[in-house]
Design a protein around this motif. Structure first.
Motif, mmCIF file in Angstrom:
data_model
loop_
_atom_site.group_PDB
_atom_site.id
_atom_site.type_symbol
_atom_site.label_atom_id
_atom_site.label_comp_id
_atom_site.label_asym_id
_atom_site.label_seq_id
_atom_site.Cartn_x
_atom_site.Cartn_y
_atom_site.Cartn_z
ATOM 1 N N PHE A 170 -8.136 8.738 -6.532
ATOM 2 C CA PHE A 170 -7.512 9.877 -7.210
ATOM 3 C C PHE A 170 -6.121 9.452 -7.664
ATOM 4 C CE2 PHE A 170 -6.420 10.316 -2.736
ATOM 5 C CZ PHE A 170 -5.067 10.597 -2.756
ATOM 6 N N HIS A 171 -5.589 10.163 -8.623
ATOM 7 C CA HIS A 171 -4.276 9.821 -9.179
ATOM 8 C C HIS A 171 -3.182 10.289 -8.220
ATOM 9 C CE1 HIS A 171 -5.505 8.428 -13.194
ATOM 10 N NE2 HIS A 171 -6.480 9.306 -13.080
ATOM 11 N N ALA B 15 -7.738 0.217 -2.672
ATOM 12 C CA ALA B 15 -7.296 -0.554 -1.506
ATOM 13 C C ALA B 15 -8.446 -1.373 -0.933
ATOM 14 C CB ALA B 15 -6.725 0.382 -0.443
ATOM 15 N N ALA B 16 -9.643 -0.769 -0.885
ATOM 16 C CA ALA B 16 -10.806 -1.496 -0.363
ATOM 17 C C ALA B 16 -11.097 -2.738 -1.207
ATOM 18 C CB ALA B 16 -12.018 -0.564 -0.335
ATOM 19 N N LYS B 17 -10.988 -2.592 -2.520
ATOM 20 C CA LYS B 17 -11.221 -3.745 -3.398
ATOM 21 C C LYS B 17 -10.115 -4.783 -3.236
ATOM 22 C CE LYS B 17 -13.670 -0.930 -6.818
ATOM 23 N NZ LYS B 17 -13.585 -0.304 -8.167
ATOM 24 N N VAL C 232 0.846 -1.195 0.000
ATOM 25 C CA VAL C 232 0.000 0.000 0.000
ATOM 26 C C VAL C 232 0.885 1.251 0.000
ATOM 27 C CG1 VAL C 232 -1.822 1.259 1.205
ATOM 28 C CG2 VAL C 232 -1.805 -1.242 1.260
ATOM 29 N N PHE C 233 0.548 2.201 -0.846
ATOM 30 C CA PHE C 233 1.246 3.487 -0.859
ATOM 31 C C PHE C 233 0.729 4.346 0.292
ATOM 32 C CE2 PHE C 233 1.915 1.894 -5.058
ATOM 33 C CZ PHE C 233 3.178 2.353 -5.407
ATOM 34 N N LYS C 234 1.624 5.199 0.823
ATOM 35 C CA LYS C 234 1.273 5.973 2.010
ATOM 36 C C LYS C 234 1.365 7.471 1.723
ATOM 37 C CE LYS C 234 4.642 4.108 4.322
ATOM 38 N NZ LYS C 234 5.576 3.741 5.413
ATOM 39 N N LYS C 235 0.420 8.228 2.290
ATOM 40 C CA LYS C 235 0.486 9.685 2.284
ATOM 41 C C LYS C 235 0.021 10.189 3.647
ATOM 42 C CE LYS C 235 0.070 10.654 -2.647
ATOM 43 N NZ LYS C 235 1.424 11.230 -2.777
ATOM 44 N N TRP C 236 0.666 11.275 4.106
ATOM 45 C CA TRP C 236 0.337 11.855 5.400
ATOM 46 C C TRP C 236 -0.425 13.152 5.179
ATOM 47 C CZ3 TRP C 236 4.776 9.242 4.273
ATOM 48 C CH2 TRP C 236 5.074 8.146 5.087
ATOM 49 N N PRO D 59 -3.397 0.790 -4.495
ATOM 50 C CA PRO D 59 -3.931 0.908 -3.129
ATOM 51 C C PRO D 59 -3.182 2.002 -2.353
ATOM 52 C CG PRO D 59 -3.645 -1.390 -3.711
ATOM 53 C CD PRO D 59 -3.025 -0.599 -4.817
ATOM 54 N N LEU D 60 -3.940 2.804 -1.607
ATOM 55 C CA LEU D 60 -3.364 3.972 -0.934
ATOM 56 C C LEU D 60 -3.987 4.115 0.445
ATOM 57 C CD1 LEU D 60 -1.636 6.678 -1.332
ATOM 58 C CD2 LEU D 60 -3.827 7.732 -1.928
#
Length: 814
Positions: free
Chosen positions: A613-614, A579-581, A541-545, A624-625
């Protein structure tokens, strides 16, 4: 004889000044384009060409499960390879360093301080064993043997110690300010390395031997690079397999240490040194890359432009044969044989090409100025005059053969008896010489391919920049806290103080702290969905804060659940639809309330699902994010300016800078409009679009020069026919149609041939984009209509001139 040939050729070129000028202009464009492209290709393929045994040198590349590749490795990998894997001459780590500043004490002058120095890396003696550096001072064998050592290049040494002899710079002390403040002693100086190169380091710090913790095997730092030089005859495939088994073993050991198994999220690949510069699919810190496909495309463009110029020359030369019929007949009557005629015509071609080369010299300077943003740094118009002269002479001889041989051969087939019977008078060369038709069709096939490509590339670029990305990027400014202040205790949590000050400023509609939604950089980790009924479901999973103002400011839509609550540390998650899927949820609502954790960390609840979103460019599918709060990672200001009055934006930015200066050093303030930042991510595509636009313009120009010349000759050869038609009542529009229709028919044929070729090429190019436009019929219709209009404008000038001429002038001798 040669003197007579030369005098005759010069007289003919001067007598036919219009056609000489058209030929010189077309050929000079082709020659200058070939030289510019030659300079670019020569530069790009010269990367690291001077390294000995380069066929045995490889770069270790990390290949992730998400199909991404990075030219970097886990830090301890080089130690494991050295200890366990035979068959290698050199194992070369090169770890780039983040340094805030360097300081050199000076006895008689003010101390020298350099902020944010670049091109600094830690390595060891194996680096200088692999690469052929020239040592100017110090010993290659021992320069990096002690932890406090540093080796400088000659240019960096002179920057730090101007006017000092290289031998006297040895043992000088340099203080480095980074995560820690350390002093290093200069133990060696090397000559600046060959350029262009993958290896751009200017300061070499001694890489200390250390014991790495097990978890570091699962990390990948973009600045940690590793190169391997294999022994002669070593089995590369076998050694790569051993490297991956070594890495797998350490991942397994880390999983056992923490008490739960961890899936290995990457593998290693080997990239040959000669391919590193062209590996555009591999992300590399601080390294410029280029695409081989683009370079081959440049070569193709250069070849086509030169061929088009030669075609113009051939067409106009053939079309002038009727006018030169009496000259040819006289020469044959006086005893000239076939080779005399061929030699005369080839000399005319060679002289025309030499004149074109002189004009090309000026066009090269103009071309470098026009495409300055495409040409790589370090490429100059001329750095070797003899090479340019040799290139030009070779090209002149090639053009002489390509463009001059067929017309000269055709001249030898003219029969003397037909010449004096006026066999050529009034006949249409467009109807006699079928090769002319083929060549005109070929010219416009190339032109149409370029025009279609221009339309499709431009449409795709507009799509990538203007399509719905899942968030609103308009009027948003990004300001990042510089890295050197992020870890400085003097500025700890100061971004929140500044955030509160900026919220009260007029002209700021909204403001948030967090990672930009779409960016070239990213961070990812394995995450697990916790379930009582089955084993945890793990995915990358990609992460953003983000903070609590982030979603509303970017107008991101929550499909289920709620926004994050304010928190100093991560205690809840928001995930995206993908990510949910991936976790197996049938709907966004089903995901809310479920428990998730980053592998090895605490478990927290999913509180919301955001609409996709991109987060990366349009080459990459949405991954997934997870969005989370953590104040230590909230280091980018996302500022939404008021859209009601854009004229006030600069004044607002000056106010923001003033507020910034009350917290951070003023010179550290740098802002970027977010839409411009996104546009910059597609630099290569914009350069390609500019290149195709320029190629299209040149192709059309060269083709139109040829059409103009042929239309002029056709009108001249049919002067009496036109006069008779006018006397018999033909209208001007009818005569213009008569003179133009042959050309338009040929362009229609070119359209039928060029359209499927352009469709195939553009389909292949668009396959690189995950999100792309469709190729539609109107793109080809627009290209065909443009080509016909351009041809009509070119031909119509001479056609109208011939149609409006007084028929008495053309028929007075009949």
């Amino acid at each position: 004889m040669i003197k007579n040939y030369l005098r005759t050729s010069l007289r003919h070129l001067w007598r036919k000044r219009l056609f000489t000028a058209l030929n010189v202009l077309g050929l000079s464009i082709g020659i200058s384009s070939c030289w510019i492209i030659h300079r670019i290709i020569q530069h790009e393929f010269s990367y690291d060409a001077q390294i000995p045994h380069q066929e045995r040198i490889y770069k270790v590349v990390s290949a992730f499960a998400s199909d991404d590749k990075m030219g970097s490795v886990s830090a301890p990998l080089y130690q494991g390879i050295r200890e366990e894997i035979p068959g290698l001459d050199h194992v070369v780590p090169l770890f780039y360093q983040w340094i805030n500043a360097v300081e050199i004490k000076r006895e008689t002058k003010v101390d020298f301080i350099k902020e944010d120095p670049q091109q600094i890396a830690a390595t060891d003696g194996a680096y200088f064993e692999m690469l052929p550096y020239t040592w100017l001072a110090g010993s290659k064998a021992s320069a990096l043997n002690t932890p406090e050592s540093v080796v400088l290049t000659a240019s960096r040494a002179q920057e730090y110690f101007p006017g000092t002899r290289l031998e006297d710079i040895l043992h000088k002390t340099i203080t480095y300010f980074g995560r820690d403040t350390v002093q290093r002693t200069v133990t060696g100086i090397v000559a600046d390395y060959y350029s262009p190169s993958e290896f751009i380091v200017q300061e070499f710090l001694a890489l200390p031997e250390k014991t790495y913790e097990k978890y570091t095997w699962t990390n990948t730092n973009g600045s940690d690079k590793l190169y391997l030089q294999f022994r002669a005859g070593a089995n590369v495939t076998s050694i790569l397999d051993q490297i991956n088994k070594l890495d797998q073993r350490h991942w397994k050991a880390f999983g056992e240490e923490r008490g739960s198994p961890i899936e290995r999220g990457k593998s290693y690949e080997l990239l040959p040194l000669k391919d590193i510069h062209f590996a555009t699919d591999v992300k590399d810190y601080g390294v410029r890359k280029t695409s081989k496909a683009v370079l081959y495309g440049l070569v193709g463009i250069g070849v086509f432009l030169l061929i088009l110029a030669c075609i113009n020359y051939i067409n106009m030369s053939i079309a002038q044969i009727p006018q030169r019929g009496r000259e040819i007949g006289v020469r044959k009557t006086l005893g000239s044989n076939r080779w005399h005629l061929i030699g005369q015509f080839l000399l005319e071609t060679f002289l025309t090409t030499l004149l074109s080369s002189i004009l090309a010299f000026a066009f090269i300077q103009l071309g470098f100025w026009i495409v300055s943003d495409i040409i790589p740094e370090g490429v100059t118009p001329y750095d070797n005059v003899s090479l340019f002269l040799a290139f030009t002479l070779s090209l002149a001889l090639l053009i002489t053969i390509l463009a001059g041989f067929y017309p000269s051969w055709l001249i030898t087939r003219v029969k003397t008896a037909y010449v004096f019977k006026s066999f050529f008078s009034g006949a249409s060369s467009m109807r006699r010489f079928n090769l002319q038709k083929v060549l005109i069709v070929f010219q416009f096939v190339i032109a149409l391919i370029f025009i279609v490509s221009t339309i499709i590339v431009g449409t795709q670029l507009r799509h990538t920049l203007n399509a719905d990305m899942g968030f609103n990027k308009e009027a948003i400014v990004l300001v990042e806290v510089p890295w050197k202040y992020q870890k400085d205790p003097r500025y700890k949590d100061k971004q929140f103080t500044l955030l509160n000050q900026l919220r009260n400023l007029p002209g700021i509609e909204n403001i948030a702290l967090g990672s930009a939604p779409l960016s070239s950089g990213y961070s990812s980790s394995p995450f697990e969905l916790i379930s009582d009924k089955k084993d945890p479901v793990g995915i990358q999973v990609f992460k953003k804060w983000i903070d609590t103002a982030y979603l509303p400011m970017y107008q991101m839509e929550l499909l289920a659940g709620r926004n994050l609550h304010h928190s100093d540390t991560t205690n809840e998650f928001i995930i995206n639809e993908t990510a949910a899927k991936a976790f197996g949820f049938k709907s966004p609502q089903e995901a809310v309330g479920k428990m998730m954790r980053q592998s090895g960390n605490s478990t927290f609840s999913i509180v919301g699902v955001v609409k996709d979103f991109h987060s990366q460019d349009f080459y990459t599918s949405i991954e997934p994010l997870v969005l989370m709060a953590d104040k230590q990672n909230l280091l980018t200001f996302n500022i939404k300016l008021s859209t009601q009055n854009p004229n006030q934006w600069q004044a607002i930015l000056k106010t923001i800078k003033k507020q910034w200066g009350s917290i951070y050093p003023p010179d550290a303030f740098q802002y970027h409009f977010y839409d411009e930042t996104i546009e910059a991510m597609y630099l290569q595509e914009r350069q390609l679009a500019k290149l195709i636009n320029l190629a299209s313009a040149i192709t059309i120009l060269i083709s139109c020069l040829g059409l103009f010349g042929l239309a002029t000759l056709t009108a001249y050869q049919r002067t009496k026919e036109i006069g008779i038609r006018k006397v018999l009542g033909a209208t001007i529009s009818g005569i213009v149609t008569l003179l133009s229709k042959d050309f338009i028919q040929l362009i229609c044929v070119a359209f039928l041939i060029g359209s499927p070729i352009a469709w195939w090429f553009m389909s292949k190019w668009l396959e690189n984009f995950t999100y792309r436009v469709d190729i539609e019929w109107w793109m080809f219709a627009m290209a065909g209509f443009s080509a016909v209009c351009i041809a009509l404008l070119t031909v119509s000038f001479q056609a109208i001139k011939a149609a409006t001429a007084n028929p008495v002038d053309s028929l007075r001798n009949e």
